[in-house]
Structures are given as structure tokens and as C-alpha cells.
Design an enzyme around this catalytic site. Structure first.
Site, short mmCIF file in Angstrom:
data_model
loop_
_atom_site.label_atom_id
_atom_site.label_comp_id
_atom_site.label_asym_id
_atom_site.label_seq_id
_atom_site.Cartn_x
_atom_site.Cartn_y
_atom_site.Cartn_z
N VAL A 1 0.80 -1.23 0.00
CA VAL A 1 0.00 0.00 0.00
C VAL A 1 0.83 1.29 0.00
O VAL A 1 0.27 2.37 -0.16
CB VAL A 1 -0.99 0.09 1.20
CG1 VAL A 1 -2.11 -0.91 1.05
CG2 VAL A 1 -0.28 -0.05 2.52
N TYR A 2 2.14 1.20 0.17
CA TYR A 2 2.94 2.44 0.25
C TYR A 2 3.17 3.09 -1.12
O TYR A 2 3.50 4.27 -1.19
CB TYR A 2 4.31 2.18 0.89
CG TYR A 2 4.31 1.76 2.33
CD1 TYR A 2 3.17 1.89 3.13
CD2 TYR A 2 5.46 1.25 2.92
CE1 TYR A 2 3.19 1.48 4.46
CE2 TYR A 2 5.48 0.85 4.25
CZ TYR A 2 4.34 0.96 5.01
OH TYR A 2 4.36 0.56 6.32
N GLY A 3 3.08 2.28 -2.18
CA GLY A 3 3.40 2.84 -3.50
C GLY A 3 4.89 3.08 -3.66
O GLY A 3 5.30 3.93 -4.47
#
Ligand SMILES: NC(=O)c1ccc[n+]([C@@H]2O[C@H](COP(=O)([O-])OP(=O)(O)OC[C@H]3O[C@@H](n4cnc5c(N)ncnc54)[C@H](OP(=O)(O)O)[C@@H]3O)[C@@H](O)[C@H]2O)c1
Length: 318
Positions: free
Chosen positions: A57-59
Site C-alpha cells: 500500500v505504500y506505492g
């Protein structure tokens, strides 16, 4: 750099680990380019950091992959995570396995060293343990990751119930948990179990907003004083933790924050998240300095040892 053993994994890891999430996401959250983010990772590696923590989810998995492209794979410990999509009721084993596959694709790696189930609340622990873990262990057999970890959702679990349970289970090689000067619950709730069972620990929330932004600390202290949880005298000065900064003590509040946690028994890796090369250098220097003077440690324990959940505000990407 100094190195330690990450619990029962046996991996030799730097005591300072680069966090690629949090508020900064290697600077991507502040509008910096991917080239800048890659530069942060390369600067960390140049300083001897060998543990890089990211998450689906951090990208930031793609930039981690790009930064590591010409780096000896065995010289770096790559950690990532899979979380529950916010719209789902609970963790789904198939989705976690798909997330692992997607992470490997973005990282351009055939395996990660540590795969973590991300932000597990106490209410989901048994389900994760009984349905997600067996599916993940089958993926481990295929060589997709070496060690299995779990991370807490600190703002939603201020008593560290989940980590306290997980650290007494036999499936987790590591846990990621919050511990800082004004949230010391891990000392009673988590570290005794992680030490006893040789579970590796990765610390998050060491600085976060509260020890990086003076206004945030001031507001938090005023709220605590109003609730009678800290002495009102702490709100007299502009800098309520200024007593930590003195010759022979810390050089700044962030310096104090890193040095406070680094020397706590049970702490293996101190994660720091930053988008600034200057902060990266000062943070590593702080993590490598000696412990705070014993008197300052005692004062922090007396003043704040009873507090729970201070400064655990979640960024959008957890
Ligand atoms: N549930 C989970 O699994 C979870 C949740 C949160 C975090 N994490 C992990 O933990 C890592 C650490 O993140 P964190 O959220 O705990 O935050 P943190 O590293 O404690 O703090 C990061 C914040 O402090 C600032 N900062 C860092 N060094 C500074 C310095 N020397 N002076 C002033 N400001 C400074 C950063 O801004 P600058 O960019 O300006 O330096 C950033 O806003 C994450 O990257 C991630 O890998 C995991």
C-alpha cells in the site's frame, strides 16, 4: 553502521532500517520524484543500512526495485507487507497471496526476505493465524519469501494486545510494533515475549509527527496536562522536552527519540522514514550514538511510562 541478529531469522541486519512508508514515503508524499526516492534508498545503502521495509500500500515497491537493480541481492534484507483492503470485512488468504505476487512483480525480485501481514487488529488475529498463515506457508515452500512477520495497527491497539499474542505464537519470525518516549507499553506487553521466543522486532513510530513537529508535541502535551496525565509544569516552556537537550545528553528531540528506543532491551531494528538525505544522515547518526544518560531515561519513564497511544496518528497509507 552497527549490525544485529534479527531474532530467530538469524539474518544480520543493520540496527537502522529504512522505512519506505509513513508520512514521507521516501519523499514521494511531499512531491519529490522517483529519482529522489531512489537516491534516498541508495544513500541509506551507502551508509550501511541493509534492511529496507516497504508494503504493497505504500506505492514505493517500484522504486525499491529500481534502487536495488544492480545491488547484490544477498547484501540486502527486503521486507514487504500485504494488508486488508479497507472495504473488505476481513483478511482474505487469496488476496494476501495475490498481493505477495504483485509485490514481487513490482520489486522485480523472485523472493523477499521478510513478508509481513500488515496492520492486523486484535479482532482479526485468530482469523489471520488460522486461515492466512497456512496459505502463506505454502507460498514460502515455493520460495517466494524466507521469513514471516506481522505488524500491528498501533492507533487501534494501544495496549499491544495483538503483538503480545503473536509473540507467544510459534509461526511469526518478526513483529513490527510502536515504541517511543511517550508510548512505552511494549516494555511490559511485547518485549518480554519477543525476547523469550527470539522473535525479531522492527520498531516504527519512533519519531512520527510528535517528535518531528514542535507544534504537535506542544498540543499533545497540553492535552495530556489538561487531562491530569502529565505535570502541568511541562507546558510552561515552549519546548516541553527541552530538558533532554544538554551537553552530554541529546542534541535535539529527534536525536533523543532515536537514542531512547535504540538501547531498549528487545529492540532489534529501528525503522526511520524520511524523504530527506539530511534527515537520513542525522537519523542514522542518532541511532548509532550511545544511550541517553540514565537520569534522562529514568525521567522519561517516571513522566510518561503510564501513557498509552500518544502520538500514534495514522498517515493515509498506514
Ligand atoms: N502498521 C505498519 O506496518 C506500519 C505503520 C507505520 C509505519 N510503518 C513502517 O515504519 C516506518 C517508519 O515510519 P513512521 O511512520 O513510524 O515514521 P517515523 O520514521 O517515526 O517518522 C517519519 C516522520 O518524521 C520526519 N522526520 C524523520 N527524521 C527527521 C528528522 N531528523 N528531523 C525532523 N523530522 C524528521 C519525517 O519527515 P521528513 O521526510 O521530512 O524526514 C516523517 O514525517 C515506515 O516507513 C514503515 O516502513 C509500518
Amino acid at each position: 553502521m552497527q549490525y544485529t541478529t534479527l531474532g530467530r531469522t538469524g539474518m544480520k541486519v543493520s540496527v537502522a532500517g529504512l522505512g519506505c512508508g509513513g508520512f514521507s514515503r521516501l519523499g514521494l508524499s511531499n512531491g519529490h520524484s522517483k529519482t529522489h526516492a531512489i537516491g534516498i534508498i541508495r544513500s541509506a545503502l551507502d551508509a550501511g543500512v541493509n534492511l529496507i521495509d516497504t508494503a504493497a500500500v505504500y506505492g514505493t515497491e517500484e522504486v525499491v526495485g529500481a534502487a536495488l537493480r544492480d545491488v547484490d541481492r544477498d547484501s540486502v534484507v527486503v521486507c514487504t507487507k500485504a494488508s486488508k483492503p479497507p472495504e473488505d470485512a476481513t483478511f482474505d488468504a487469496d488476496k494476501i497471496v495475490s498481493s505477495l505476487d504483485e509485490s514481487l512483480r513490482r520489486l522485480q525480485l523472485d523472493h523477499v526476505d521478510l513478508f509481513q501481514v500488515h496492520a492486523v487488529p486484535p479482532s482479526a488475529y485468530d482469523h489471520v493465524r488460522n486461515t492466512v498463515v497456512p496459505a502463506l506457508l505454502r507460498e514460502r515452500e515455493k520460495g517466494k519469501f524466507r521469513f514471516l512477520g506481522i505488524t500491528e495497527t498501533s492507533p487501534n491497539d494501544i495496549e499491544q494486545t495483538m503483538v503480545g499474542n503473536a509473540a507467544q505464537d510459534d509461526v511469526w519470525d518478526t513483529v513490527m510494533l510502536a515504541f517511543h518516549m511517550m508510548h512505552q507499553v511494549a516494555r511490559q506487553q511485547s518485549f518480554p515475549h519477543t525476547i523469550a521466543n527470539r522473535i525479531g522486532t522492527l520498531l516504527m513510530f519512533v519519531v512520527r509527527g510528535i517528535f518531528a513537529r514542535p507544534a504537535e508535541l506542544k498540543a499533545a502535551m497540553a492535552e495530556l496536562a489538561a487531562a491530569g496525565k502529565v505535570p502541568a509544569s511541562l507546558t510552561d516552556a515552549d519546548d516541553s522536552l527541552g530538558f533532554l537537550v544538554h551537553p552530554g545528553g541529546a542534541s535535539s528531540i529527534t536525536d533523543a527519540a532515536y537514542r531512547y528506543v535504540r538501547h531498549e532491551p528487545g529492540v532489534d531494528v529501528v525503522l526511520f522514514g524520511t524523504g530527506s538525505v539530511e534527515h537520513l544522515r542525522t537519523n542514522i547518526a542518532s541511532i548509532l550514538k550511545p544511550a541517553l544518560p540514565e537520569e534522562d531515561r529514568r525521567t522519561l519513564h517516571t513522566l510518561f511510562g503510564h501513557l498509552r497511544g500518544v502520538g500514534l496518528v495514522a498517515p493515509p497509507s498506514r
